[in-house]
Design a protein around this motif. Structure first.
Motif, PDB file in Angstrom:
ATOM      1  N   ILE A  68     -10.942   5.226  10.241  1.00  0.00           N
ATOM      2  CA  ILE A  68     -12.201   5.926  10.021  1.00  0.00           C
ATOM      3  C   ILE A  68     -12.613   5.747   8.564  1.00  0.00           C
ATOM      4  O   ILE A  68     -11.781   5.796   7.660  1.00  0.00           O
ATOM      5  N   VAL A  69     -13.912   5.536   8.335  1.00  0.00           N
ATOM      6  CA  VAL A  69     -14.447   5.388   6.983  1.00  0.00           C
ATOM      7  C   VAL A  69     -15.486   6.480   6.737  1.00  0.00           C
ATOM      8  O   VAL A  69     -16.387   6.676   7.554  1.00  0.00           O
ATOM      9  N   PHE A  70     -15.344   7.164   5.621  1.00  0.00           N
ATOM     10  CA  PHE A  70     -16.319   8.174   5.212  1.00  0.00           C
ATOM     11  C   PHE A  70     -17.069   7.699   3.973  1.00  0.00           C
ATOM     12  O   PHE A  70     -16.480   7.092   3.076  1.00  0.00           O
ATOM     13  N   GLY A  71     -18.383   7.962   3.945  1.00  0.00           N
ATOM     14  CA  GLY A  71     -19.170   7.636   2.762  1.00  0.00           C
ATOM     15  C   GLY A  71     -20.311   6.673   2.999  1.00  0.00           C
ATOM     16  O   GLY A  71     -20.968   6.235   2.042  1.00  0.00           O
ATOM     17  N   PHE A  72     -20.569   6.327   4.273  1.00  0.00           N
ATOM     18  CA  PHE A  72     -21.724   5.484   4.559  1.00  0.00           C
ATOM     19  C   PHE A  72     -23.009   6.193   4.127  1.00  0.00           C
ATOM     20  O   PHE A  72     -23.050   7.427   4.035  1.00  0.00           O
TER      21      PHE A  72
END
Length: 450
Positions: A304-308
């Motif tokens: 999971i990636v946060f900060g888009f």
């Protein structure tokens, strides 16, 4: 002639423990050692295991460099250069930023080393080492040798049964180094028989494939999986989310001993997916994919990636709630990080949004750019809290697999590696890492891809 190969110490994220550093050795250095002509002495020092001996006086030093290890790699290079010892840097970061790397070393290996490394050694001996070496042709991975595992003390690591069956990825997501343009950067597989030879050399029935994308060539993967089925392996790998379109492959993977899959879901937001050109991900099929994997008694490690740019403060709770609802067994979360040389970096740099240029912080746990819909602190705090919520005791038991055979490995990871990892890593230090690893891998699955 003595040739020294170095793995600099990696940086730890707030959620990491010493297990991260001791998880597995550098496969790249083991391949370099195998490429070194037999007439020369070659040895490996991994700073994650013990301090580097700067008094050993090698004839050549080779250092493998990632973004977050680059600062330390440059420090090491400067020490050896001060002793007039030729220093060669290779790896992803020097390949896409060779001019920066050359400020600290004598030569840079750009791209694959198979063709270049023996030539670089001979050029050092003959006093004609060039600053940059490129592959003269696309590499045929049939030429890549079996790594020299005998050079390692396996008891230093938790896990040493790792294999890379391919290089690259057919997709070019903007935040990934596969979006960079450097020589012969393309996806390719090793011949099936070569990979099986590497597996045989491990003398272990538990194998972790560390490919960027194990299904980059679906036909190759189908053939390979069928051929390893008689071997009686238990194995894990990373795949792209489009495997949902190949359920027959999921059947074969399970039949051949696959235990779990690491998958880059990244986000639940369609606009965010499109903004980084991750077109292989279809969010409307995420739950179907998870259900199909669980139906086949395999586990899921969700990246999971946060900060888009499309994320706001709601993204953290919404994502964790969704993961818990779908009983995803493990989560590896990241803060969006614009690696130098990627398309994401170029875009954010053009927008003037890169705010921290300290490369040691480029390990997906620091906010190095200006977010759009929240503050830097809100993004960082949300990331930390997402981990805390996902690996809370309550949510660990909510996500407990239905399959009894998976429960021990699930609990071992969630409690032993994540929840109480600092304690268990200290215990592992007291014991031999290999003994602890033998226990862990008896119930193992894909623990940590990134």
């Amino acid at each position: 002639m003595k040739i020294k190969l170095i793995q600099p110490e990696m940086s730890l994220r707030p959620v990491d423990t010493e297990f991260k550093r001791l998880m597995a050795p550098s496969l790249a250095l083991l391949v370099l050692a195998a490429l070194t002509p037999e007439k020369y002495s070659v040895y490996i020092e991994d700073e994650n295991v013990k301090s580097i001996d700067f008094n050993d006086n090698p004839d050549i030093v080779g250092i493998t460099v990632n973004v977050d290890t680059s600062v330390r790699a440059f420090e090491i290079a400067k020490i050896y250069k001060a002793q007039n010892i030729p220093v060669i840097l290779g790896g992803i970061y020097p390949s896409v930023n060779p001019d920066k790397a050359l400020e600290y070393c004598d030569s840079v290996c750009i791209g694959e080393a198979e063709e270049q490394w023996p030539r670089m050694i001979e050029d050092v001996i003959n006093g004609r080492l060039n600053p940059k070496y490129y592959s003269a042709r696309p590499l045929d991975l049939a030429e890549s040798p079996v790594p020299r595992w005998e050079l390692l003390n396996k008891s230093d690591y938790l896990y040493t049964s790792v294999v890379c069956a391919s290089r690259g990825c057919p997709f070019k997501c903007d935040f990934c180094y596969n979006s960079c343009d450097y020589v012969h950067n393309k996806f390719q597989n090793k011949p099936v028989e070569n990979v099986i030879k590497e597996i045989d050399a491990l003398n272990n029935k538990h194998v972790m494939f560390i490919d960027d994308n194990f299904i980059g060539n679906i036909n190759w993967t189908k053939d390979f999986v069928k051929k390893i089925t008689p071997l009686g392996l238990k194995w894990n790998c990373a795949v792209s989310a489009n495997i949902v379109n190949n359920l027959d492959l999921l059947d074969d993977m399970r039949e051949s001993g696959c235990q779990s899959l690491f998958i880059g879901f990244e986000t639940l937001n369609n606009e965010a997916i499109r903004s980084v050109n991750k077109h292989q991900n279809k969010i409307e099929l995420y739950e179907k994919l998870i259900n199909e994997i669980h139906f086949r008694s395999m586990m899921v490690n969700a990246s999971i990636v946060f900060g888009f740019d499309y994320d706001d403060k709601c993204v953290f709770d919404n994502t964790v709630d969704w993961l818990v609802k779908n009983k995803v067994e493990t989560m590896t979360a990241h803060l969006l990080t614009p690696y130098p040389g990627t398309k994401l970096y170029a875009r954010l740099e053009e927008e003037g949004r890169i705010i921290d240029f300290d490369l040691s912080k480029y390990n997906t746990s620091h906010v190095v750019f200006e977010p759009k819909n929240m503050t830097k602190q809100e993004l960082y705090d949300g990331y930390i809290n997402a981990y805390s919520r996902f690996y809370s005791i309550k949510n660990i038991f909510k996500r407990l697999p239905d399959n009894d055979d998976q429960k021990i490995s699930y609990l071992l990871f969630n409690f032993g590696y994540r929840k109480y990892g600092r304690l268990t890593s200290k215990i592992a230090r007291l014991l031999k890492m290999s003994s602890f690893g033998n226990f862990a891998t008896k119930y193992s699955y894909k623990i940590n891809k990134k």
